[in-house]
Design a protein around this motif. Structure first.
Motif, PDB file in Angstrom:
ATOM      1  N   GLU A 214     -44.219  91.089 -64.278  1.00 51.13           N
ATOM      2  CA  GLU A 214     -44.032  90.216 -65.441  1.00 51.13           C
ATOM      3  C   GLU A 214     -45.224  90.328 -66.399  1.00 51.13           C
ATOM      4  OE1 GLU A 214     -41.472  88.350 -66.190  1.00 51.13           O
ATOM      5  OE2 GLU A 214     -40.287  88.554 -64.346  1.00 51.13           O
ATOM      6  N   ASP A 215     -44.945  89.984 -67.669  1.00 52.94           N
ATOM      7  CA  ASP A 215     -45.982  90.097 -68.701  1.00 52.94           C
ATOM      8  C   ASP A 215     -47.147  89.138 -68.465  1.00 52.94           C
ATOM      9  OD1 ASP A 215     -44.489  92.027 -69.962  1.00 52.94           O
ATOM     10  OD2 ASP A 215     -43.555  90.643 -71.391  1.00 52.94           O
ATOM     11  N   TYR A 216     -46.852  87.927 -67.969  1.00 56.89           N
ATOM     12  CA  TYR A 216     -47.948  86.969 -67.798  1.00 56.89           C
ATOM     13  C   TYR A 216     -48.902  87.398 -66.689  1.00 56.89           C
ATOM     14  CZ  TYR A 216     -45.730  84.786 -63.687  1.00 56.89           C
ATOM     15  OH  TYR A 216     -45.191  84.533 -62.452  1.00 56.89           O
ATOM     16  N   ALA A 222     -55.530  91.222 -67.509  1.00 55.88           N
ATOM     17  CA  ALA A 222     -56.293  91.665 -68.675  1.00 55.88           C
ATOM     18  C   ALA A 222     -57.463  90.730 -68.973  1.00 55.88           C
ATOM     19  CB  ALA A 222     -55.380  91.755 -69.887  1.00 55.88           C
ATOM     20  N   LYS A 223     -57.346  89.480 -68.533  1.00 57.81           N
ATOM     21  CA  LYS A 223     -58.428  88.518 -68.735  1.00 57.81           C
ATOM     22  C   LYS A 223     -59.542  88.685 -67.696  1.00 57.81           C
ATOM     23  CE  LYS A 223     -55.444  84.975 -70.786  1.00 57.81           C
ATOM     24  NZ  LYS A 223     -54.843  83.612 -70.598  1.00 57.81           N
ATOM     25  N   MET A 225     -59.098  88.522 -64.300  1.00 56.04           N
ATOM     26  CA  MET A 225     -58.877  87.795 -63.053  1.00 56.04           C
ATOM     27  C   MET A 225     -58.714  88.778 -61.900  1.00 56.04           C
ATOM     28  SD  MET A 225     -56.260  84.780 -64.273  1.00 56.04           S
ATOM     29  CE  MET A 225     -56.676  83.697 -65.646  1.00 56.04           C
ATOM     30  N   GLY A 226     -59.255  88.436 -60.741  1.00 60.28           N
ATOM     31  CA  GLY A 226     -59.185  89.303 -59.576  1.00 60.28           C
ATOM     32  C   GLY A 226     -57.780  89.419 -59.021  1.00 60.28           C
ATOM     33  N   GLY A 227     -57.540  90.500 -58.310  1.00 56.03           N
ATOM     34  CA  GLY A 227     -56.213  90.741 -57.762  1.00 56.03           C
ATOM     35  C   GLY A 227     -55.766  89.680 -56.782  1.00 56.03           C
ATOM     36  N   VAL A 228     -56.672  89.237 -55.923  1.00 53.79           N
ATOM     37  CA  VAL A 228     -56.321  88.212 -54.939  1.00 53.79           C
ATOM     38  C   VAL A 228     -56.012  86.892 -55.632  1.00 53.79           C
ATOM     39  CG1 VAL A 228     -57.178  86.865 -52.982  1.00 53.79           C
ATOM     40  CG2 VAL A 228     -57.698  89.314 -53.137  1.00 53.79           C
ATOM     41  N   TYR A 229     -56.819  86.534 -56.644  1.00 51.03           N
ATOM     42  CA  TYR A 229     -56.593  85.288 -57.376  1.00 51.03           C
ATOM     43  C   TYR A 229     -55.242  85.324 -58.090  1.00 51.03           C
ATOM     44  CZ  TYR A 229     -57.275  81.436 -60.651  1.00 51.03           C
ATOM     45  OH  TYR A 229     -57.130  80.279 -61.364  1.00 51.03           O
ATOM     46  N   VAL A 230     -54.952  86.425 -58.749  1.00 51.96           N
ATOM     47  CA  VAL A 230     -53.675  86.559 -59.458  1.00 51.96           C
ATOM     48  C   VAL A 230     -52.506  86.455 -58.482  1.00 51.96           C
ATOM     49  CG1 VAL A 230     -52.207  88.157 -60.762  1.00 51.96           C
ATOM     50  CG2 VAL A 230     -54.616  87.891 -61.371  1.00 51.96           C
ATOM     51  N   MET A 231     -52.634  87.111 -57.333  1.00 51.78           N
ATOM     52  CA  MET A 231     -51.557  87.096 -56.350  1.00 51.78           C
ATOM     53  C   MET A 231     -51.302  85.683 -55.832  1.00 51.78           C
ATOM     54  SD  MET A 231     -49.331  88.853 -54.519  1.00 51.78           S
ATOM     55  CE  MET A 231     -49.839  90.579 -54.393  1.00 51.78           C
TER      56      MET A 231
END
Length: 321
Positions: A214-216, A222-223, A225-231
């Motif tokens: 998804e775009d968000y 892009a901001k 944020m770490g991969g674990v945090y985003v997940m």
């Protein structure tokens, strides 16, 4: 708008009540087709026709099945599920005695399944198509191919007979201590968890992979944020709709009686009560247990519907619109 919400709620309640009535009615009709009778089982093969007729009259078993059902339904509406002609015990009392065993197995089994399936899904969604994804997906397929009636004896042989980590059979209630209780509950719960691990893992993996495109999610990355945090913060919660739905359905079914596992391990739960009551033609006990199971199933799935708004704020906004 408020009137529409009330109408939707009434429709949901009406559907739930219809499910319960149809389930109990079908069970009563099916029980009437089974050979033999509870009177013959209680009084023996040498019972006289007069004794059988007197027994049936006392317990209202001489009326047609549909009339017996309506009589039972009038009592059930006010919370009276009757008492067993076989044992004289209140149906509700028998259910409440055995319910803790079934609920513990259901929650413990699903807890084990989620504890394994969620990390599996997170890892696979992070590296889709990689070796770790293929390995965990293959392991998940193995779990899916092992139902409880196969997993149970295998686990008993390995964990109880060979390694002697757990007792082979038996049940220790929580009143005897948590450690003693888990000693007897772990293998049955693990037997339940095997198939559910595969189902939960596959559902969550597929939804996570879709959400991560998804775009968000791209904007969050892009901001910086770490991969674990985003997940965990942005992808996991909105990806849990299918998982929560299946979890609710599974929990409702298991709370209604883990029949195979309880019978296999000889556990004093609701599932074994239903099996024993069917074998002895104890119609009143079967009807009460099925009603309780249906109410549990419908209630849990209603709570699942409500939980959607907490998983994704977009659902709350649509509901408020």
């Amino acid at each position: 708008m408020k009137n529409l919400k009330w109408l939707a709620s009434l429709k949901r309640i009406g559907r739930a009540l219809l499910v319960i009535v149809l389930a109990t009615f079908l069970v009563r009709m099916l029980m009437s087709l089974a050979p033999g009778s509870i009177a013959e089982g209680m009084l023996g093969e040498n019972a006289t026709p007069e004794a059988i007729a007197k027994f049936n009259e006392k317990w209202g078993l001489d009326a047609p099945p549909w009339q017996q059902y309506l009589t039972w339904l009038r009592g059930a509406v006010v919370g009276d599920l009757g008492e067993s002609p076989l044992t004289g015990q209140s149906v509700m009392e028998a259910i409440l005695e055995r319910l803790p065993v079934t609920l513990e197995l259901a929650f413990l089994g699903l807890g084990i399944a989620l504890a394994v399936a969620i990390p599996f899904a997170l890892i696979c969604a992070t590296w889709p198509g990689r070796g770790i994804d293929r390995a965990l997906s293959s392991l998940s397929s193995v779990f899916l191919a092992v139902p409880a009636f196969i997993a149970g004896p295998v686990l008993i042989y390995v964990l109880a007979v060979q390694l002697r980590l757990f007792p082979v059979l038996g049940w220790n209630p929580l009143s005897e201590g948590l450690a003693a209780n888990l000693q007897t509950a772990f293998i049955p719960a693990l037997s339940i968890a095997f198939v559910e691990i595969a189902a939960f893992h596959r559902l969550l993996r597929a939804d996570l992979i879709s959400t991560l495109s998804e775009d968000y999610i791209a904007a969050a990355r892009a901001k910086g944020m770490g991969g674990v945090y985003v997940m965990l913060r942005h992808a996991l919660r909105p990806s849990s709709f299918s998982l929560v739905t299946v979890l609710g359905i599974t929990l409702g079914a298991l709370a209604g009686g883990t029949v195979v596992v309880e019978t296999l391990f000889g556990l004093p739960g609701l599932g074994q009560l239903i099996v024993q009551s069917i074998m002895t033609r104890d119609v009143t006990m079967v009807m009460g247990a099925v009603t309780f199971a249906a109410v549990m199933y419908v209630g849990i799935n209603t709570m699942v519907d409500v939980s959607y708004s907490f998983l994704d704020p977009r659902v709350r906004r649509r509901a408020a619109a």
